[in-house]
Design an enzyme around this catalytic site. Structure first.
Site, PDB file in Angstrom:
ATOM      1  N   ASP A  36       0.861  -1.195   0.000  1.00 23.35           N
ATOM      2  CA  ASP A  36       0.000   0.000   0.000  1.00 23.35           C
ATOM      3  C   ASP A  36       0.889   1.233   0.000  1.00 23.35           C
ATOM      4  O   ASP A  36       1.998   1.212   0.531  1.00 23.35           O
ATOM      5  CB  ASP A  36      -0.888  -0.006   1.255  1.00 23.35           C
ATOM      6  CG  ASP A  36      -2.144   0.837   1.100  1.00 23.35           C
ATOM      7  OD1 ASP A  36      -3.249   0.264   1.075  1.00 23.35           O
ATOM      8  OD2 ASP A  36      -2.012   2.088   0.999  1.00 23.35           O
ATOM      9  N   ASP A  59       3.727   2.097  -4.754  1.00 25.03           N
ATOM     10  CA  ASP A  59       2.632   2.584  -5.597  1.00 25.03           C
ATOM     11  C   ASP A  59       2.340   1.529  -6.667  1.00 25.03           C
ATOM     12  O   ASP A  59       3.250   1.142  -7.416  1.00 25.03           O
ATOM     13  CB  ASP A  59       3.100   3.903  -6.240  1.00 25.03           C
ATOM     14  CG  ASP A  59       2.011   4.597  -7.031  1.00 25.03           C
ATOM     15  OD1 ASP A  59       1.096   3.913  -7.537  1.00 25.03           O
ATOM     16  OD2 ASP A  59       2.094   5.831  -7.163  1.00 25.03           O
ATOM     17  N   CYS A  85      -6.772  -4.736  -4.402  1.00 21.03           N
ATOM     18  CA  CYS A  85      -7.814  -3.863  -3.830  1.00 21.03           C
ATOM     19  C   CYS A  85      -7.455  -2.382  -3.937  1.00 21.03           C
ATOM     20  O   CYS A  85      -8.311  -1.541  -3.652  1.00 21.03           O
ATOM     21  CB  CYS A  85      -8.059  -4.200  -2.362  1.00 21.03           C
ATOM     22  SG  CYS A  85      -8.878  -5.775  -2.099  1.00 21.03           S
ATOM     23  N   TYR A 161     -14.612   6.019 -13.642  1.00 22.60           N
ATOM     24  CA  TYR A 161     -14.607   4.888 -12.706  1.00 22.60           C
ATOM     25  C   TYR A 161     -15.184   3.639 -13.372  1.00 22.60           C
ATOM     26  O   TYR A 161     -14.594   2.550 -13.289  1.00 22.60           O
ATOM     27  CB  TYR A 161     -15.418   5.276 -11.465  1.00 22.60           C
ATOM     28  CG  TYR A 161     -15.368   4.266 -10.350  1.00 22.60           C
ATOM     29  CD1 TYR A 161     -14.175   3.958  -9.708  1.00 22.60           C
ATOM     30  CD2 TYR A 161     -16.534   3.630  -9.919  1.00 22.60           C
ATOM     31  CE1 TYR A 161     -14.142   3.038  -8.666  1.00 22.60           C
ATOM     32  CE2 TYR A 161     -16.504   2.714  -8.877  1.00 22.60           C
ATOM     33  CZ  TYR A 161     -15.302   2.416  -8.255  1.00 22.60           C
ATOM     34  OH  TYR A 161     -15.267   1.507  -7.224  1.00 22.60           O
ATOM     35  N   LYS A 165     -13.422  -0.044 -14.062  1.00 23.36           N
ATOM     36  CA  LYS A 165     -13.921  -1.296 -13.486  1.00 23.36           C
ATOM     37  C   LYS A 165     -14.403  -2.233 -14.593  1.00 23.36           C
ATOM     38  O   LYS A 165     -14.317  -3.460 -14.464  1.00 23.36           O
ATOM     39  CB  LYS A 165     -15.024  -1.008 -12.464  1.00 23.36           C
ATOM     40  CG  LYS A 165     -14.514  -0.208 -11.263  1.00 23.36           C
ATOM     41  CD  LYS A 165     -13.348  -0.911 -10.554  1.00 23.36           C
ATOM     42  CE  LYS A 165     -12.907  -0.222  -9.287  1.00 23.36           C
ATOM     43  NZ  LYS A 165     -11.840  -0.926  -8.576  1.00 23.36           N
TER      44      LYS A 165
HETATM   45  N1  LIG Z   1     -16.102   0.696  -0.682  1.00 19.60           N
HETATM   46  C1  LIG Z   1     -16.967   0.414  -1.634  1.00 19.60           C
HETATM   47  O1  LIG Z   1     -18.189   0.574  -1.457  1.00 19.60           O
HETATM   48  C2  LIG Z   1     -16.488  -0.135  -2.956  1.00 19.60           C
HETATM   49  C3  LIG Z   1     -17.459  -0.519  -3.897  1.00 19.60           C
HETATM   50  C4  LIG Z   1     -17.061  -1.034  -5.112  1.00 19.60           C
HETATM   51  C5  LIG Z   1     -15.712  -1.155  -5.396  1.00 19.60           C
HETATM   52  N2  LIG Z   1     -14.798  -0.769  -4.485  1.00 19.60           N
HETATM   53  C6  LIG Z   1     -13.384  -0.910  -4.856  1.00 19.60           C
HETATM   54  O2  LIG Z   1     -12.710  -1.622  -3.864  1.00 19.60           O
HETATM   55  C7  LIG Z   1     -11.347  -1.212  -3.821  1.00 19.60           C
HETATM   56  C8  LIG Z   1     -10.986  -0.869  -2.379  1.00 19.60           C
HETATM   57  O3  LIG Z   1     -11.840   0.157  -1.947  1.00 19.60           O
HETATM   58  P1  LIG Z   1     -11.960   0.579  -0.412  1.00 19.60           P
HETATM   59  O4  LIG Z   1     -13.348   1.053  -0.224  1.00 19.60           O
HETATM   60  O5  LIG Z   1     -11.411  -0.482   0.430  1.00 19.60           O
HETATM   61  O6  LIG Z   1     -11.015   1.874  -0.430  1.00 19.60           O
HETATM   62  P2  LIG Z   1     -10.011   2.449   0.678  1.00 19.60           P
HETATM   63  O7  LIG Z   1      -9.781   3.857   0.258  1.00 19.60           O
HETATM   64  O8  LIG Z   1     -10.500   2.164   2.056  1.00 19.60           O
HETATM   65  O9  LIG Z   1      -8.679   1.593   0.451  1.00 19.60           O
HETATM   66  C9  LIG Z   1      -7.923   1.714  -0.718  1.00 19.60           C
HETATM   67  C10 LIG Z   1      -6.457   1.495  -0.355  1.00 19.60           C
HETATM   68  O10 LIG Z   1      -5.710   1.551  -1.584  1.00 19.60           O
HETATM   69  C11 LIG Z   1      -4.521   2.279  -1.318  1.00 19.60           C
HETATM   70  N3  LIG Z   1      -4.027   2.855  -2.567  1.00 19.60           N
HETATM   71  C12 LIG Z   1      -4.623   3.829  -3.305  1.00 19.60           C
HETATM   72  N4  LIG Z   1      -3.842   4.138  -4.350  1.00 19.60           N
HETATM   73  C13 LIG Z   1      -2.736   3.356  -4.276  1.00 19.60           C
HETATM   74  C14 LIG Z   1      -1.585   3.230  -5.070  1.00 19.60           C
HETATM   75  N5  LIG Z   1      -1.391   3.980  -6.172  1.00 19.60           N
HETATM   76  N6  LIG Z   1      -0.655   2.313  -4.720  1.00 19.60           N
HETATM   77  C15 LIG Z   1      -0.814   1.558  -3.596  1.00 19.60           C
HETATM   78  N7  LIG Z   1      -1.898   1.650  -2.801  1.00 19.60           N
HETATM   79  C16 LIG Z   1      -2.850   2.553  -3.138  1.00 19.60           C
HETATM   80  C17 LIG Z   1      -4.922   3.338  -0.304  1.00 19.60           C
HETATM   81  O11 LIG Z   1      -3.797   3.848   0.399  1.00 19.60           O
HETATM   82  C18 LIG Z   1      -5.886   2.568   0.588  1.00 19.60           C
HETATM   83  O12 LIG Z   1      -5.213   1.955   1.658  1.00 19.60           O
HETATM   84  C19 LIG Z   1     -11.227  -0.041  -4.804  1.00 19.60           C
HETATM   85  O13 LIG Z   1     -10.729  -0.531  -6.030  1.00 19.60           O
HETATM   86  C20 LIG Z   1     -12.661   0.421  -4.970  1.00 19.60           C
HETATM   87  O14 LIG Z   1     -12.873   1.000  -6.235  1.00 19.60           O
HETATM   88  C21 LIG Z   1     -15.136  -0.254  -3.266  1.00 19.60           C
END
Ligand SMILES: NC(=O)c1ccc[n+]([C@@H]2O[C@H](COP(=O)([O-])OP(=O)(O)OC[C@H]3O[C@@H](n4cnc5c(N)ncnc54)[C@H](O)[C@@H]3O)[C@@H](O)[C@H]2O)c1
Length: 255
Positions: A36, A59, A85, A161, A165
């Site tokens: 992360d 990253d 994720c 977005y 996806k």
């Molecule tokens: N939360 C929801 O309702 C939801 C719904 C559909 C899809 N998603 C997808 O699930 C995934 C996780 O979402 P979440 O809600 O857990 O988000 P979150 O923001 O809680 O966690 C995302 C993590 O990714 C890390 N990150 C971001 N950019 C990065 C990079 N360039 N390199 C390394 N790490 C990086 C961040 O530091 C963070 O820890 C995402 O792809 C999001 O699009 C989430």
């Protein structure tokens, strides 16, 4: 697949769905590498999980960072699971309210993070997983990518977005076909609305309204439910090449 004693790399594992996945897999006896860019939070999470977890900062859009992370995850010699994720969203319409076109920069940023980031870790992890000893039926491992219901139910303002996806959905079958020869399965999870820090920024009434819009149960998803699905996917060898909606039956309206 027997996952106990294997290793996993989890991008975005410092928060939300990735963190819940890291906790669940570690609890199943998997050695987890959290990758992360949020070093502070990532270190806290692995310290809390305990000796089964380790952290690497970096990253996902940088191929070298991804290779280092995969190498660290493979150090245990039994890397079998890669979960992508890391990702984020963006709101912007094809044309803005004043009629000007969607900026290219945020569109590119989202494709770079959500699509290229997933590509980087998927390809490098697959290359490492392809070298481990096969289990029954020649199975070596599994890759789980995170799409979104926005791939299918893209709302107003989700151009960038949903495109990203949709690409993750589109990669699932060809990647599963490419990797069948080395015994690696590929799946994607399309989450609905989950109670992660992404949504925690909204006020309570907005979050409650979102929860009430779910078919059943009428609440936001618990990240632990995402982690449980990843764990099941990893263990169930007959799941492959599928995109699984995990969404309480929600179908997103236009807005
Ligand atoms: N939360 C929801 O309702 C939801 C719904 C559909 C899809 N998603 C997808 O699930 C995934 C996780 O979402 P979440 O809600 O857990 O988000 P979150 O923001 O809680 O966690 C995302 C993590 O990714 C890390 N990150 C971001 N950019 C990065 C990079 N360039 N390199 C390394 N790490 C990086 C961040 O530091 C963070 O820890 C995402 O792809 C999001 O699009 C989430």
């Amino acid at each position: 697949m027997e996952i106990k004693g294997s290793s996993a790399i989890i991008t975005g594992g410092a928060s939300g769905l990735g963190e819940a996945t890291a906790r669940k897999l570690a609890g199943e006896g998997v050695r987890v590498t959290v990758f992360d860019r949020n070093e502070e939070r990532g270190k806290e999470v692995v310290a809390d999980i305990g000796p089964n977890a380790n952290f690497i900062g970096g990253d996902v859009t940088e191929p070298e960072d991804c290779q280092k992370a995969v190498d660290q995850a493979a150090e245990g010699g039994n890397l079998r699971i890669a979960v992508n994720c890391a990702g984020t969203g963006w709101v912007g319409r094809v044309i803005n309210r004043d009629g000007t076109p969607h900026d290219l920069a945020p569109f590119q940023f989202i494709q770079n993070l959500n699509v290229i980031g997933t590509f980087n870790v998927m390809t490098k992890a697959a290359s490492a997983i392809a070298t481990v000893e096969p289990q029954a039926d020649g199975e070596r491992g599994v890759i789980v990518n995170t799409a979104s219901v926005a791939a299918m139910d893209g709302q107003i303002g989700q151009l960038a977005y949903s495109a990203s996806k949709g690409a993750i959905v589109g990669m699932t079958l060809p990647a599963a076909r490419d990797l069948a020869v080395v015994g690696i399965r590929v799946l994607a999870i399309a989450p609905g609305l989950f109670d992660t820090p992404l949504l925690a920024m909204l006020p309570d009434d907005a979050r409650n309204a979102l929860g009430a819009s779910v078919n059943f149960p009428k609440r936001l998803g618990d990240p632990a439910e995402f982690g449980e699905l990843v764990s099941h996917i990893a263990a169930n060898s007959y799941l492959n090449a599928e995109v699984i909606r995990l969404d309480g039956g929600i179908r997103m309206p236009p807005k």
